[in-house]
Design a protein around this motif. Structure first.
Motif, PDB file in Angstrom:
ATOM      1  N   TYR A   1      14.922   0.055   9.493  1.00 48.65           N
ATOM      2  CA  TYR A   1      15.601  -0.548  10.646  1.00 48.65           C
ATOM      3  C   TYR A   1      14.669  -1.229  11.626  1.00 48.65           C
ATOM      4  N   ASP A   2      13.375  -1.094  11.374  1.00 47.04           N
ATOM      5  CA  ASP A   2      12.428  -1.696  12.306  1.00 47.04           C
ATOM      6  C   ASP A   2      11.128  -2.039  11.568  1.00 47.04           C
ATOM      7  N   GLY A   3      10.508  -3.152  11.921  1.00 47.91           N
ATOM      8  CA  GLY A   3       9.190  -3.479  11.399  1.00 47.91           C
ATOM      9  C   GLY A   3       9.169  -3.874   9.935  1.00 47.91           C
ATOM     10  N   VAL A   4       8.044  -3.556   9.284  1.00 50.36           N
ATOM     11  CA  VAL A   4       7.834  -4.009   7.912  1.00 50.36           C
ATOM     12  C   VAL A   4       7.183  -2.901   7.089  1.00 50.36           C
ATOM     13  N   ILE A   5       7.508  -2.823   5.794  1.00 49.97           N
ATOM     14  CA  ILE A   5       6.776  -1.923   4.896  1.00 49.97           C
ATOM     15  C   ILE A   5       6.205  -2.719   3.731  1.00 49.97           C
ATOM     16  N   ASN A   6       5.006  -2.304   3.309  1.00 52.97           N
ATOM     17  CA  ASN A   6       4.300  -2.953   2.208  1.00 52.97           C
ATOM     18  C   ASN A   6       3.994  -1.927   1.124  1.00 52.97           C
ATOM     19  N   VAL A   7       3.857  -2.413  -0.101  1.00 58.11           N
ATOM     20  CA  VAL A   7       3.365  -1.539  -1.162  1.00 58.11           C
ATOM     21  C   VAL A   7       1.959  -1.090  -0.743  1.00 58.11           C
ATOM     22  N   GLY A   8       1.664   0.185  -0.907  1.00 56.87           N
ATOM     23  CA  GLY A   8       0.353   0.705  -0.535  1.00 56.87           C
ATOM     24  C   GLY A   8       0.320   1.353   0.841  1.00 56.87           C
ATOM     25  N   ASP A   9       1.371   1.129   1.651  1.00 56.05           N
ATOM     26  CA  ASP A   9       1.422   1.747   2.990  1.00 56.05           C
ATOM     27  C   ASP A   9       1.531   3.261   2.887  1.00 56.05           C
ATOM     28  N   GLN A  10       0.870   3.940   3.838  1.00 55.25           N
ATOM     29  CA  GLN A  10       1.046   5.396   3.967  1.00 55.25           C
ATOM     30  C   GLN A  10       2.270   5.622   4.833  1.00 55.25           C
ATOM     31  N   ILE A  11       3.133   6.532   4.409  1.00 54.00           N
ATOM     32  CA  ILE A  11       4.271   6.851   5.285  1.00 54.00           C
ATOM     33  C   ILE A  11       4.346   8.349   5.538  1.00 54.00           C
ATOM     34  N   LEU A  12       4.915   8.673   6.695  1.00 50.74           N
ATOM     35  CA  LEU A  12       5.153  10.058   7.055  1.00 50.74           C
ATOM     36  C   LEU A  12       6.666  10.242   7.090  1.00 50.74           C
ATOM     37  N   ILE A  13       7.156  11.259   6.373  1.00 46.66           N
ATOM     38  CA  ILE A  13       8.600  11.508   6.350  1.00 46.66           C
ATOM     39  C   ILE A  13       8.847  12.813   7.106  1.00 46.66           C
ATOM     40  N   GLY A  14       9.622  12.740   8.191  1.00 48.92           N
ATOM     41  CA  GLY A  14       9.886  13.930   9.014  1.00 48.92           C
ATOM     42  C   GLY A  14      10.873  14.841   8.326  1.00 48.92           C
ATOM     43  N   SER A  15      10.533  16.115   8.143  1.00 50.28           N
ATOM     44  CA  SER A  15      11.468  17.027   7.496  1.00 50.28           C
ATOM     45  C   SER A  15      11.716  18.208   8.418  1.00 50.28           C
ATOM     46  N   HIS A  16      12.596  19.131   8.028  1.00 48.27           N
ATOM     47  CA  HIS A  16      12.827  20.282   8.893  1.00 48.27           C
ATOM     48  C   HIS A  16      11.758  21.339   8.692  1.00 48.27           C
ATOM     49  N   GLN A  17      10.826  21.086   7.775  1.00 51.13           N
ATOM     50  CA  GLN A  17       9.628  21.932   7.726  1.00 51.13           C
ATOM     51  C   GLN A  17       8.465  21.085   8.239  1.00 51.13           C
ATOM     52  N   ASN A  18       7.449  20.872   7.399  1.00 49.15           N
ATOM     53  CA  ASN A  18       6.356  20.013   7.869  1.00 49.15           C
ATOM     54  C   ASN A  18       6.588  18.581   7.436  1.00 49.15           C
ATOM     55  N   PRO A  19       6.153  17.613   8.243  1.00 47.74           N
ATOM     56  CA  PRO A  19       6.309  16.226   7.793  1.00 47.74           C
ATOM     57  C   PRO A  19       5.572  16.010   6.466  1.00 47.74           C
ATOM     58  N   ILE A  20       6.154  15.160   5.650  1.00 52.14           N
ATOM     59  CA  ILE A  20       5.608  14.905   4.318  1.00 52.14           C
ATOM     60  C   ILE A  20       4.872  13.576   4.340  1.00 52.14           C
ATOM     61  N   LYS A  21       3.642  13.590   3.811  1.00 52.13           N
ATOM     62  CA  LYS A  21       2.872  12.342   3.812  1.00 52.13           C
ATOM     63  C   LYS A  21       2.813  11.800   2.392  1.00 52.13           C
ATOM     64  N   THR A  22       3.033  10.511   2.261  1.00 49.91           N
ATOM     65  CA  THR A  22       2.941   9.927   0.924  1.00 49.91           C
ATOM     66  C   THR A  22       2.578   8.441   1.026  1.00 49.91           C
ATOM     67  N   LYS A  23       2.367   7.832  -0.144  1.00 43.55           N
ATOM     68  CA  LYS A  23       1.947   6.429  -0.161  1.00 43.55           C
ATOM     69  C   LYS A  23       2.918   5.635  -1.023  1.00 43.55           C
ATOM     70  N   ILE A  24       3.363   4.492  -0.517  1.00 44.88           N
ATOM     71  CA  ILE A  24       4.349   3.696  -1.258  1.00 44.88           C
ATOM     72  C   ILE A  24       3.714   3.104  -2.526  1.00 44.88           C
ATOM     73  N   ARG A  25       4.236   3.537  -3.665  1.00 43.92           N
ATOM     74  CA  ARG A  25       3.695   3.039  -4.938  1.00 43.92           C
ATOM     75  C   ARG A  25       4.384   1.719  -5.306  1.00 43.92           C
ATOM     76  N   SER A  26       5.702   1.686  -5.214  1.00 43.39           N
ATOM     77  CA  SER A  26       6.389   0.392  -5.354  1.00 43.39           C
ATOM     78  C   SER A  26       7.652   0.342  -4.530  1.00 43.39           C
ATOM     79  N   LEU A  27       8.056  -0.885  -4.258  1.00 43.06           N
ATOM     80  CA  LEU A  27       9.287  -1.155  -3.516  1.00 43.06           C
ATOM     81  C   LEU A  27      10.224  -1.864  -4.477  1.00 43.06           C
ATOM     82  N   LEU A  28      11.453  -1.346  -4.600  1.00 47.03           N
ATOM     83  CA  LEU A  28      12.376  -1.939  -5.567  1.00 47.03           C
ATOM     84  C   LEU A  28      13.668  -2.384  -4.909  1.00 47.03           C
TER      85      LEU A  28
END
Ligand code: GDP
Length: 452
Positions: free
Chosen positions: A253-280
């Motif tokens: 809903y905001d900004g831009v995402i690229n393949v290779g970007d690191q993202i943080l996903i907020g969860s009800h436990q600890n936030p999950i960190k991952t890296k975008i491998r591909s966008l489909l």
């Protein structure tokens, strides 16, 4: 560089009032407008570009006046999608369409939707649907509704007017000022009511036109996004895809995402960190038919979009979780922000009250609010299936009326079910909030009567 992003639209309303059919008709009528370009199919959403809306509306819409590039419709209708899809500070949807069956009027889920819209402060319009069922109503093909409505100087029009003003009355009781859309001067203080038929298509162009107008009026400021800004979005669905493993369908809903970007996903436990491998994104229907392949790759995606992310470490991700692109400098800060956003909603009191479980933060928030309004105490509210631990917690409560778990759209694991039976813990389940509360209240009445 700045641009205005596409507003996100979500359909709400009582079951069977025509949310799905309206969405289908919007897609259908716009697909028919081929010469002005194509609709863009996203993952979980459909984008109707302004050119198509302009063509459908003809002289009603002066495209030059509009800066909004189109409308992005979330493909899943309903309150659940609306409340579970959150952005920071509110709903992911910028605008909502409240679908009301003209022959059935306001119903419990219509009221529920209004409560939700009020709470999220989401602007909305009312699509007064199924007008083809109003006796004597004649459709006028390909004619903008605004014209046809003024031409119909007969009983039918009066009947339709009656229906509209019935809705105006209902909305007034709910605290909203409303008016037939073609008489609204300012959509920022009046809800527009657009008579439509999702069956014949009558009124659909007007609905689209009004949505663009509302978006324009409300969001001109907020919709400006810097295309270079790190992307923010919400998880729509977690899906296993053949050959790709776990993937997430997201709305950016905001900004831009690229393949290779690191993202943080907020969860009800600890936030999950991952890296975008591909966008489909989806392949055009024709190509899917020819090649059998569903997706095509993208390197970069701008808001607002629906897209599939392929990435490692998605096992504990659930629908409704927020995500954000991070870099080494802001990781800690974003982690804290996300956690406080998620924690806000999880309540824990020590003494009495029922235990509430729901599938997403948004639905949990909605239930908690409704329970409070019904003066039902809550001991604890968390996300996830009903576990044995929940039952163990409930069984410690002395008062039978509180020795209860209210579970919204989650499963009860068999062990928990068995334990609940042995320990006299009641578990109520439903996929509809008001039903869940109703079930509980009915049961409470029964117990109270027995006690008397
Ligand atoms: P939802 O539960 O709100 O998504 O409702 P649906 O879109 O599934 O519609 C419920 C039923 O109403 C279906 O049988 C539709 O065909 C019918 N329906 C929806 N819109 C219209 C309409 O404008 N006119 C008529 N006559 N039937 C409609």
């Amino acid at each position: 560089m700045e641009n205005i992003r596409t507003p996100i639209v979500c359909m709400l309303g009582h079951v069977d009032h025509g949310k799905t059919t309206t969405l289908d008709k919007i897609r259908g009528s716009t697909v028919a407008e081929r010469e002005s370009g194509a609709i863009t199919q996203h993952i979980g959403a459909t984008e109707i570009p302004i050119d198509i809306i302009d063509n459908l509306c003809g002289p009603l819409l002066n495209k030059e006046d509009f800066k909004v590039p189109g409308l992005l419709f979330i493909d899943t209708p309903g309150h659940h999608a609306f409340t579970s899809l959150r952005s920071r500070g509110g709903s992911l949807a910028d605008i909502a369409v409240l679908v009301v069956d003209a022959t059935d009027g306001f119903q419990p889920q219509t009221e529920e939707a209004l409560d939700i819209l009020k709470r999220y402060k989401t602007p909305f319009v009312v699509a007064l649907n199924k007008i083809d069922k109003i006796p004597g109503w004649q459709t006028t093909q390909n004619s903008p509704f605004q014209k046809s409505i003024t031409k119909q100087k007969n009983k039918t029009q009066t009947k339709l007017e009656e229906k509209i003003y019935e809705i105006v009355g209902n909305l007034h009781e709910a605290g909203f000022q409303s008016e037939r859309f073609d008489r609204v001067k300012d959509y920022s203080n009046t809800v527009g009511i657009i008579p439509i038929s999702a069956k014949t298509g009558e009124g659909i162009p007007d609905l689209l036109m009004v949505l663009v107008g509302v978006a324009q009026q409300y969001f001109q400021q907020n919709l400006i996004v810097e295309t270079q800004k790190p992307g923010k979005g919400t998880v729509l669905e977690v899906k296993e895809e053949k050959g790709l493993g776990k993937t997430i369908d997201v709305i950016l809903y905001d900004g831009v995402i690229n393949v290779g970007d690191q993202i943080l996903i907020g969860s009800h436990q600890n936030p999950i960190k991952t890296k975008i491998r591909s966008l489909l994104k989806p392949k055009p229907t024709q190509e899917i038919r020819e090649t059998g392949q569903k997706f095509q790759k993208a390197q970069k995606v701008d808001a607002a979009s629906g897209i599939k992310i392929v990435a490692p470490n998605l096992d504990n991700v659930f629908a409704g979780y927020p995500f954000q692109v991070i870099n080494n400098q802001n990781e800690q800060k974003i982690k804290q922000e996300m956690q406080s956003q998620v924690n806000e909603i999880l309540i824990e009191t020590e003494t009495s009250g029922v235990i509430v479980k729901a599938d997403t933060i948004g639905s949990l928030e909605a239930i908690v609010k409704d329970l409070k309004e019904s003066n039902i105490n809550i001991r604890k509210a968390t996300i996830g299936d009903v576990s044995k631990r929940d039952v163990v917690e409930a069984e410690t409560i002395e008062e039978k009326l509180d020795r209860v778990i209210l579970a919204f759209d989650v499963n009860t694991i068999p062990e928990a079910k068995k334990h609940a039976k042995n320990k006299d813990v009641e578990i109520f389940t439903s996929k509809v909030i008001y039903r869940l509360i109703e079930k509980y209240e009915e049961w409470v009445q029964e117990i109270k009567q027995k006690r008397e």
